[in-house]
Design a protein around this motif. Sequence first.
Motif, short mmCIF file in Angstrom:
data_model
loop_
_atom_site.label_atom_id
_atom_site.label_comp_id
_atom_site.label_asym_id
_atom_site.label_seq_id
_atom_site.Cartn_x
_atom_site.Cartn_y
_atom_site.Cartn_z
N LYS A 101 6.70 15.56 38.28
CA LYS A 101 7.38 14.36 38.59
C LYS A 101 8.45 14.27 37.83
O LYS A 101 9.58 13.48 38.30
CB LYS A 101 7.64 12.88 39.20
CG LYS A 101 5.97 12.50 39.69
CD LYS A 101 6.19 10.89 40.09
CE LYS A 101 4.26 10.68 41.13
NZ LYS A 101 4.45 8.89 40.98
N GLU A 104 12.57 6.25 39.33
CA GLU A 104 13.09 6.64 40.32
C GLU A 104 14.23 6.85 39.38
O GLU A 104 15.41 6.56 40.02
CB GLU A 104 13.14 6.52 41.49
CG GLU A 104 12.11 6.50 41.98
CD GLU A 104 11.30 7.89 42.63
OE1 GLU A 104 11.90 8.89 42.03
OE2 GLU A 104 9.70 7.78 42.95
N ASN A 105 14.30 7.84 38.02
CA ASN A 105 16.31 7.41 37.72
C ASN A 105 16.64 9.10 37.96
O ASN A 105 17.86 8.99 36.74
CB ASN A 105 15.59 7.49 36.38
CG ASN A 105 14.72 7.94 35.08
OD1 ASN A 105 14.02 8.72 35.23
ND2 ASN A 105 14.70 6.87 34.24
#
Length: 879
Positions: A296, A197-198
């Motif tokens: 995503k 999750e960057n």
Amino acid sequence: MEEITKLAAKCRVATPHDTVTNSECVFTFHSPYTTDLGIVVNLQTFVGTIDEMAFTKSDDDAALGPSGLFVRICKKRVAKTPQSNDAAMEEGQQDNNTAATTATKLGVGVEGGFQSDSDKYETISTYSIVLIGKEGVLAELPYNDNTKNDFPMLVSQSADSIIHHSGLAVQQDLSAWELDAEPKPVSKYAENLPFVENGVKVSPTPSDWKCEKSGDNQNLWVNLSDGFIGGGRKNWDGSGGSNGALDHFIETGEKYPLVVKLGTITEDISTADCYSYAKDEDGPVKIPNLKELLEKRGIMVAGMQKTVKSTAELEVELNATYAFDAITEKGANLIPVAGPGLQGLQNLGNSCYMNSVAQMLFSGTIAELSCRYGASDGVTSNSLLEVSPTNASNDLLCQATKLSSALTSGLFCGPVPNSAEVSDSSSSDPKYRVAPRMFKHVIGHDHVDFKTGQQQDAAQYFQYLLEKLDRAELGAGERLKSKDGSDSVLTTSHLFSYKTESRLVCETDQLIKYKESPAETMLSLRIPMSKATTPDVEMPDLKKQKSEESGEEDKEKKVVPTVTFEACLDEWSASTSIDDLRWPHLQNSISSATTRSRFVNFPRYLLVHMQRYEIGDDWQPRKIEVNIDVPEEISLQELKGTGPQEGEKLVPEETEGSGEAPSAPAAPIIDEGALGQLMDMGFSMNGCKRALTAVGGSNVEAAMNWVFEHSTDPDFNDPLPEGGAGAQESASSDSGVDEGVVMSLVENLGCFTVDQVRAAVKHCAGAADRAADWLFSHMDDLDGAIAALESSATASASSEPKSKTPLEDGEGKYSLVGLVSHIGKNTGSGHYVAHLKKDGKWVIFNDEKVALSKDPPIQHAYMYLFQRNDTAGSPHPAY
């Protein structure tokens, strides 16, 4: 622009599954490189042609309307600008003439290695949108990044989808390549792939993509775990990416193994190019949840179009540029030639068997086929090309015409190089390359072997090609009419067809029976090694003789035995004994017989196949090391059949019953004890009788194996045919093969069933060596291969009626006009080369290399083409 806008609604956007011919005209071998006009591709049908063939005389074109929109694709290969001499000297480099040609490493496209084409040349592409009507080009506007927004959106989307599509040529190569490759596995890392999750989102604009390490904007892969964009691996020729994606995988502790190639992602997610860097996978993979992983990272697959080539497509393209230099005639002293009848053919990857046969049939050696399929007044003049562009690529007559017109016209020949051994810049120039992909596909797409990219038997391909041509010619209707005004159309096989006459003599009463065989197109001769002679190795001339297959300057030829062509013919025509024949005129009793074969007619062209391969002691096919002394002039007149002669006593015809030949083997006597043992195991009497009959009558173990293989047959429990004919006899008569050959192979190979061997023997025209080779080469899916053969044979038998035209005959004197030679351990590997006589001189056709032959390998050939002397200079008028 107004007219273009009116037709915009008819434009379609090509998907990866659509057939797009964007690299070659479907009617000719014109490509974007051959002329300044390139080719035009229809924005509605995706079919590529040259301008004058965009609309044909076919009624099928009426549905497209009087005009249509096309994208013109033009490409030009130009040499890259070399470094200036001053800059080169500052870097301490040698003069370009030596530095560029002297390699210090065995490699292509690497520092110190050989230069690849991408190092030496670049391709300049130009595009335009063209409005074409029946009368020609009506309007044309340039199409590029600066003008594309001026066109209606659907026109631009359609043009882009065609320009960036892999195209039919690559699709066909890829299909053959994938038949030989392992299917892509589903990655075991896909389901639980780590996701970082960057906040990284991938831009939907391709111009924003670049390698985060090198800055490259080509061959880019996005990591599905952390969104890192890096360059791909290098190819073996030095092309490819910067290795940025792989380096990132290693630098991050090998925790994020899955990547997908940007530009290959479309709505059909299965077409995306996915790869796993994990050490236990390290190859292309399937990722079932790819769509969710991409979303995503901000990549919405809906509406995305393919803009780059996949790894598989690049691999096919890379292999197509590889120079397949075979070990043939010593090339240093050969004189290259080019022109009508002297056009080379590109090797598509193990396609030399097809190239050699195609040159023999369509390049002018057989005048009748040049008249029917060749270019009499330009490569677009033949009436067989008058089919709809949408049907052209799958029309056999059209593709045969396209190929023959290219070979006989010489239109696509490049400049003649200085040497047949040293390639110049034109040898790889796409402007001068003829790649017969469509012809290969239309012939082999429904054949278990010829649709693959593997090497095949040229003799088998020749016979299959004749069958396909015959069916197409007989079903051509008004497209193909006899040129001499006759009602019937003579097929291609008619030129090669002959019948043989068998003379059977019953040993019991000396009565004689004559029988004509069905028409054949190839005379297959066994090589009698018992009649071989070995030359004296001390002879000075022999010691100096160089091997035809050798490329070494001082290597003396291996001394091998020699068999004369006459001895091979004697072996074929000699009387032989047959045991245990059942004779109807003797009340079906058994008697031995002698038989001999003779020609009923002498065809215009006689193709002779030498059985140069045999089954070795290990029951593997091996090449017979022997020279065949073949004269360039032969006479077969003494082998002409005479039919019944005065004074001969013939087998009474009225006792023949059904007219079948009395050559079926006697049905074995069934052992009652063995029958009882089988029935005790629970099988029916009829099934047990069939099993015992098939294995000789008494072998219980063999019969059990037969039962297990055939217990599901629909006739397993049916009574045996009347007259005592057993399962073996029925199978023999149904398949038309020598059961002695079948049972010998079953017993000695030990790992194939009777039905499998019988199918292979039938497929290989009774040749035991080729049948064994075929069986071993298809062991991965033998049942599937046999099912495909049977399906093809059924379709062939039920397609078109055979021509009823009487076979041609003449004096049995022939001249040698062509050879197909094979180098390798068996017919399914190695390399094929053709030698053809052109204007009295032998010419070698080694794929794209065409040169005057210094020493044609007449003693080593696999197939010999003879022309009947009384037909020379007088082509059959019906063709």
